[in-house]
Design a protein around this motif. Structure first.
Motif, mmCIF file in Angstrom:
data_model
loop_
_atom_site.group_PDB
_atom_site.id
_atom_site.type_symbol
_atom_site.label_atom_id
_atom_site.label_comp_id
_atom_site.label_asym_id
_atom_site.label_seq_id
_atom_site.Cartn_x
_atom_site.Cartn_y
_atom_site.Cartn_z
ATOM 1 N N VAL A 1 13.438 -45.402 -22.276
ATOM 2 C CA VAL A 1 12.598 -46.471 -21.759
ATOM 3 C C VAL A 1 13.135 -47.794 -22.292
ATOM 4 O O VAL A 1 13.039 -48.081 -23.483
ATOM 5 C CB VAL A 1 11.121 -46.294 -22.182
ATOM 6 C CG1 VAL A 1 10.255 -47.387 -21.564
ATOM 7 C CG2 VAL A 1 10.605 -44.923 -21.810
ATOM 8 N N ASP A 2 13.708 -48.575 -21.394
ATOM 9 C CA ASP A 2 14.213 -49.895 -21.773
ATOM 10 C C ASP A 2 13.098 -50.899 -21.542
ATOM 11 O O ASP A 2 12.506 -50.933 -20.466
ATOM 12 C CB ASP A 2 15.442 -50.252 -20.923
ATOM 13 C CG ASP A 2 15.984 -51.622 -21.238
ATOM 14 O OD1 ASP A 2 16.023 -51.989 -22.430
ATOM 15 O OD2 ASP A 2 16.340 -52.350 -20.288
ATOM 16 N N ASN A 3 12.779 -51.694 -22.569
ATOM 17 C CA ASN A 3 11.764 -52.723 -22.365
ATOM 18 C C ASN A 3 12.369 -54.091 -22.584
ATOM 19 O O ASN A 3 13.140 -54.298 -23.506
ATOM 20 C CB ASN A 3 10.541 -52.487 -23.261
ATOM 21 C CG ASN A 3 10.819 -52.687 -24.728
ATOM 22 O OD1 ASN A 3 11.053 -53.801 -25.156
ATOM 23 N ND2 ASN A 3 10.778 -51.623 -25.505
ATOM 24 N N GLN A 4 12.031 -54.991 -21.693
ATOM 25 C CA GLN A 4 12.534 -56.355 -21.773
ATOM 26 C C GLN A 4 11.350 -57.291 -21.619
ATOM 27 O O GLN A 4 10.577 -57.182 -20.655
ATOM 28 C CB GLN A 4 13.555 -56.626 -20.681
ATOM 29 C CG GLN A 4 14.148 -58.007 -20.752
ATOM 30 C CD GLN A 4 15.206 -58.219 -19.681
ATOM 31 O OE1 GLN A 4 15.283 -57.469 -18.724
ATOM 32 N NE2 GLN A 4 15.996 -59.251 -19.848
ATOM 33 N N ARG A 5 11.205 -58.194 -22.577
ATOM 34 C CA ARG A 5 10.091 -59.137 -22.524
ATOM 35 C C ARG A 5 10.608 -60.540 -22.271
ATOM 36 O O ARG A 5 11.528 -61.008 -22.927
ATOM 37 C CB ARG A 5 9.307 -59.110 -23.833
ATOM 38 C CG ARG A 5 8.131 -60.066 -23.779
ATOM 39 C CD ARG A 5 7.175 -59.845 -24.893
ATOM 40 N NE ARG A 5 6.106 -60.838 -24.821
ATOM 41 C CZ ARG A 5 5.121 -60.920 -25.667
ATOM 42 N NH1 ARG A 5 5.044 -60.061 -26.655
ATOM 43 N NH2 ARG A 5 4.204 -61.837 -25.541
ATOM 44 N N VAL A 6 9.965 -61.188 -21.314
ATOM 45 C CA VAL A 6 10.248 -62.590 -21.021
ATOM 46 C C VAL A 6 8.893 -63.290 -20.953
ATOM 47 O O VAL A 6 8.114 -63.070 -20.024
ATOM 48 C CB VAL A 6 11.004 -62.763 -19.681
ATOM 49 C CG1 VAL A 6 11.215 -64.232 -19.379
ATOM 50 C CG2 VAL A 6 12.303 -62.004 -19.700
ATOM 51 N N GLY A 7 8.593 -64.089 -21.973
ATOM 52 C CA GLY A 7 7.307 -64.784 -22.022
ATOM 53 C C GLY A 7 6.155 -63.798 -22.037
ATOM 54 O O GLY A 7 6.068 -62.933 -22.892
ATOM 55 N N GLY A 8 5.269 -63.902 -21.055
ATOM 56 C CA GLY A 8 4.108 -63.035 -20.979
ATOM 57 C C GLY A 8 4.305 -61.848 -20.065
ATOM 58 O O GLY A 8 3.339 -61.322 -19.519
ATOM 59 N N MET A 9 5.559 -61.408 -19.890
ATOM 60 C CA MET A 9 5.832 -60.281 -19.003
ATOM 61 C C MET A 9 6.763 -59.280 -19.681
ATOM 62 O O MET A 9 7.764 -59.648 -20.282
ATOM 63 C CB MET A 9 6.491 -60.773 -17.710
ATOM 64 C CG MET A 9 6.779 -59.667 -16.722
ATOM 65 S SD MET A 9 7.413 -60.271 -15.155
ATOM 66 C CE MET A 9 9.059 -60.773 -15.611
ATOM 67 N N ILE A 10 6.405 -58.005 -19.573
ATOM 68 C CA ILE A 10 7.257 -56.924 -20.071
ATOM 69 C C ILE A 10 7.641 -56.055 -18.885
ATOM 70 O O ILE A 10 6.788 -55.643 -18.102
ATOM 71 C CB ILE A 10 6.535 -56.049 -21.116
ATOM 72 C CG1 ILE A 10 6.181 -56.860 -22.355
ATOM 73 C CG2 ILE A 10 7.387 -54.851 -21.504
ATOM 74 C CD1 ILE A 10 5.408 -56.081 -23.400
#
Length: 149
Positions: free
Chosen positions: A72-81
């Motif tokens: 499971v790759d998770n990437q967060r940008v600001g208020g979004m994952i």
């Protein structure tokens, strides 16, 4: 929940209506403002609770990658994952600040969550808790049982 501004009868509150000219806007206005604050979450409270939820999702992804065979790759940008699985399917969790909600988009559908009095994010339609629904959606998309939260 819509909040209506209404004029109350004179002398409704124990102790009278200080500063009243028979309009009863003194004490009732203060009570109404306190009631609104009790019902509605402030922006800072929302951001605090939402940030905790997003951080818990990130930590759960790290734990799942270490303890399971799921990738499971998770990437967060600001208020979004964005969670990306080995089969390239995705789940997107993002904040909706003006609405004080967290939205989840998965293969099985889209969901809106609001924080309840106990501090848990519940679906506005079904009442299901955010991490329970995220665990179910992620398990379906990954093909292995996954538990978030």
């Amino acid at each position: 929940m819509p909040v209506r501004r209404m004029r109350l009868r004179h002398g409704v509150f124990a102790g009278g209506c200080p500063g009243c000219r028979l309009g009863c806007w003194g004490t009732p206005r203060i009570l109404l403002i306190w009631t609104i604050r009790k019902i509605l979450m402030t922006d800072l409270e929302y951001l605090d609770q939402a940030e905790r939820a997003l951080k818990a999702i990130e930590l759960s992804c790290d734990r799942l990658n270490e303890t399971t065979d799921a990738d499971v790759d998770n990437q967060r940008v600001g208020g979004m994952i964005t969670l990306t699985f080995a089969n390239r399917s995705q789940i997107v969790v993002n904040l909706q600040k003006p609405l004080h909600e967290i939205w989840l988009a998965a293969r099985q559908g889209g969901y809106h969550f609001r924080c309840d009095d106990a501090g848990q994010w519940r679906c506005t339609k079904t009442g299901v808790e955010l991490f329970a629904l995220l665990s179910q959606a992620a398990s379906d998309q990954a093909g292995v049982p996954l538990t978030f939260g």
